[in-house]
Scaffold this motif. Structure first.
Motif, PDB file in Angstrom:
ATOM      1  N   GLU A 204       0.831  -0.980  -0.096  1.00 54.31           N
ATOM      2  CA  GLU A 204       0.088   0.238  -0.066  1.00 54.31           C
ATOM      3  C   GLU A 204       0.945   1.344  -0.137  1.00 54.31           C
ATOM      4  N   LYS A 205       0.163   2.461  -0.100  1.00 54.31           N
ATOM      5  CA  LYS A 205       0.914   3.546  -0.282  1.00 54.31           C
ATOM      6  C   LYS A 205       1.643   3.926   0.904  1.00 54.31           C
ATOM      7  N   ASN A 206       2.977   4.335   1.104  1.00 49.53           N
ATOM      8  CA  ASN A 206       3.716   4.574   2.421  1.00 49.53           C
ATOM      9  C   ASN A 206       4.107   3.285   3.244  1.00 49.53           C
ATOM     10  N   GLN A 207       3.609   2.151   2.801  1.00 43.97           N
ATOM     11  CA  GLN A 207       3.655   0.992   3.635  1.00 43.97           C
ATOM     12  C   GLN A 207       5.223   0.709   3.127  1.00 43.97           C
ATOM     13  N   LYS A 208       5.952   0.208   4.507  1.00 44.73           N
ATOM     14  CA  LYS A 208       7.262  -0.212   4.312  1.00 44.73           C
ATOM     15  C   LYS A 208       7.423  -1.862   4.837  1.00 44.73           C
ATOM     16  N   GLN A 209       8.210  -2.642   3.936  1.00 43.55           N
ATOM     17  CA  GLN A 209       8.261  -4.028   4.161  1.00 43.55           C
ATOM     18  C   GLN A 209       9.647  -4.660   3.894  1.00 43.55           C
ATOM     19  N   VAL A 210       9.965  -5.421   5.011  1.00 47.84           N
ATOM     20  CA  VAL A 210      11.300  -6.038   4.812  1.00 47.84           C
ATOM     21  C   VAL A 210      11.143  -7.286   4.301  1.00 47.84           C
ATOM     22  N   TYR A 211      12.116  -7.770   3.291  1.00 48.52           N
ATOM     23  CA  TYR A 211      12.186  -9.007   2.538  1.00 48.52           C
ATOM     24  C   TYR A 211      13.399  -9.777   2.592  1.00 48.52           C
ATOM     25  N   TYR A 212      13.200 -10.968   2.336  1.00 48.86           N
ATOM     26  CA  TYR A 212      14.572 -12.025   2.648  1.00 48.86           C
ATOM     27  C   TYR A 212      14.613 -12.883   1.457  1.00 48.86           C
ATOM     28  N   PHE A 213      15.726 -13.200   0.965  1.00 49.67           N
ATOM     29  CA  PHE A 213      16.157 -13.970   0.109  1.00 49.67           C
ATOM     30  C   PHE A 213      17.223 -15.132   0.621  1.00 49.67           C
ATOM     31  N   ARG A 214      16.955 -16.462   0.200  1.00 49.98           N
ATOM     32  CA  ARG A 214      18.237 -17.379   0.956  1.00 49.98           C
ATOM     33  C   ARG A 214      18.625 -17.848  -0.798  1.00 49.98           C
ATOM     34  N   ILE A 215      19.714 -17.891  -1.118  1.00 49.96           N
ATOM     35  CA  ILE A 215      20.075 -18.355  -2.421  1.00 49.96           C
ATOM     36  C   ILE A 215      21.189 -19.430  -2.303  1.00 49.96           C
ATOM     37  N   GLN A 216      21.090 -20.505  -2.976  1.00 45.52           N
ATOM     38  CA  GLN A 216      22.285 -21.485  -3.086  1.00 45.52           C
ATOM     39  C   GLN A 216      22.246 -21.927  -4.559  1.00 45.52           C
TER      40      GLN A 216
END
Length: 207
Positions: A78-90
């Motif tokens: 949504e507008k002005n929403q902040k979110q943290v994301y993660y990747f795990r790559i092998q």
């Protein structure tokens, strides 16, 4: 583009997105199709639990949410929403993860341009195959056979690097998808050497 070459290490990526636009839906595009195992962690805004999306060329192609040669992750902010994301790559191959964020309109435009370019490229290779096949039947020269095999295997190797081979040729065979590049690439090199030897007549001129 983070690039760590050939490594057996596992890499974690953490990043934060803040939506400062009115566009709610976005596409996160990881445009390197040869990664073996990717885990994408996204926190559910309602339950607070983490959703895990697993993709990579170690899984059958049909398990992907998007029918794309690379990896697409739909996001909703949504507008002005902040979110943290993660990747795990092998991955057993080259470790690189080029990430781009697209709006739906820009993503479709990007795919159209990319598919058009691939169509031209592989169309030229197909014309080369047909042309040399005709010359082979007309002239009966084994040099054209070597060149024909070289073009076919070179084109196949490029399609593996681009992710198109796994998408269209062997989507249900992750085992072969991870081993086809050195096999077909090596065979292309062998055919290229044989064509060069035949064309230069090195057996006679440089015994």
């Amino acid at each position: 583009i983070p690039n760590f070459g050939f490594t057996k290490d596992i890499f974690w990526i953490r990043f934060t997105l803040e939506n400062q636009t009115r566009i709610k839906d976005w596409y996160l595009y990881l445009s390197y199709p040869l990664l073996d195992n990717i885990e994408f962690y996204e926190k559910n805004a309602v339950t607070g639990k983490w959703n895990i999306h697993r993709v990579g060329d170690m899984y059958p192609f049909e398990s992907r949410e998007f029918n794309d040669k690379s990896f697409v992750f739909p996001l909703s902010l949504e507008k002005n929403q902040k979110q943290v994301y993660y990747f795990r790559i092998q991955s057993e191959g080259t470790m690189q993860f080029p990430l781009t964020l697209y709006s739906p309109k820009k993503f479709l435009l990007h795919r159209e341009k990319e598919e058009f370019a691939f169509g031209i490229y592989y169309g030229i290779l197909l014309v080369l195959v047909i042309y040399n096949l005709i010359l082979l039947f007309m002239l009966k020269d084994i040099g054209y056979l070597y060149y024909l095999l070289y073009v076919i295997n070179y084109g196949a190797s490029q399609s593996i690097l681009n992710g198109l081979a796994f998408q269209y040729l062997w989507p249900n065979s992750p085992y072969w998808a991870n081993r086809s590049l050195p096999f077909l690439g090596g065979f292309a090199l062998l055919c290229g050497i044989q064509f060069t030897r035949n064309f230069l007549n090195s057996k006679k001129n440089v015994p």
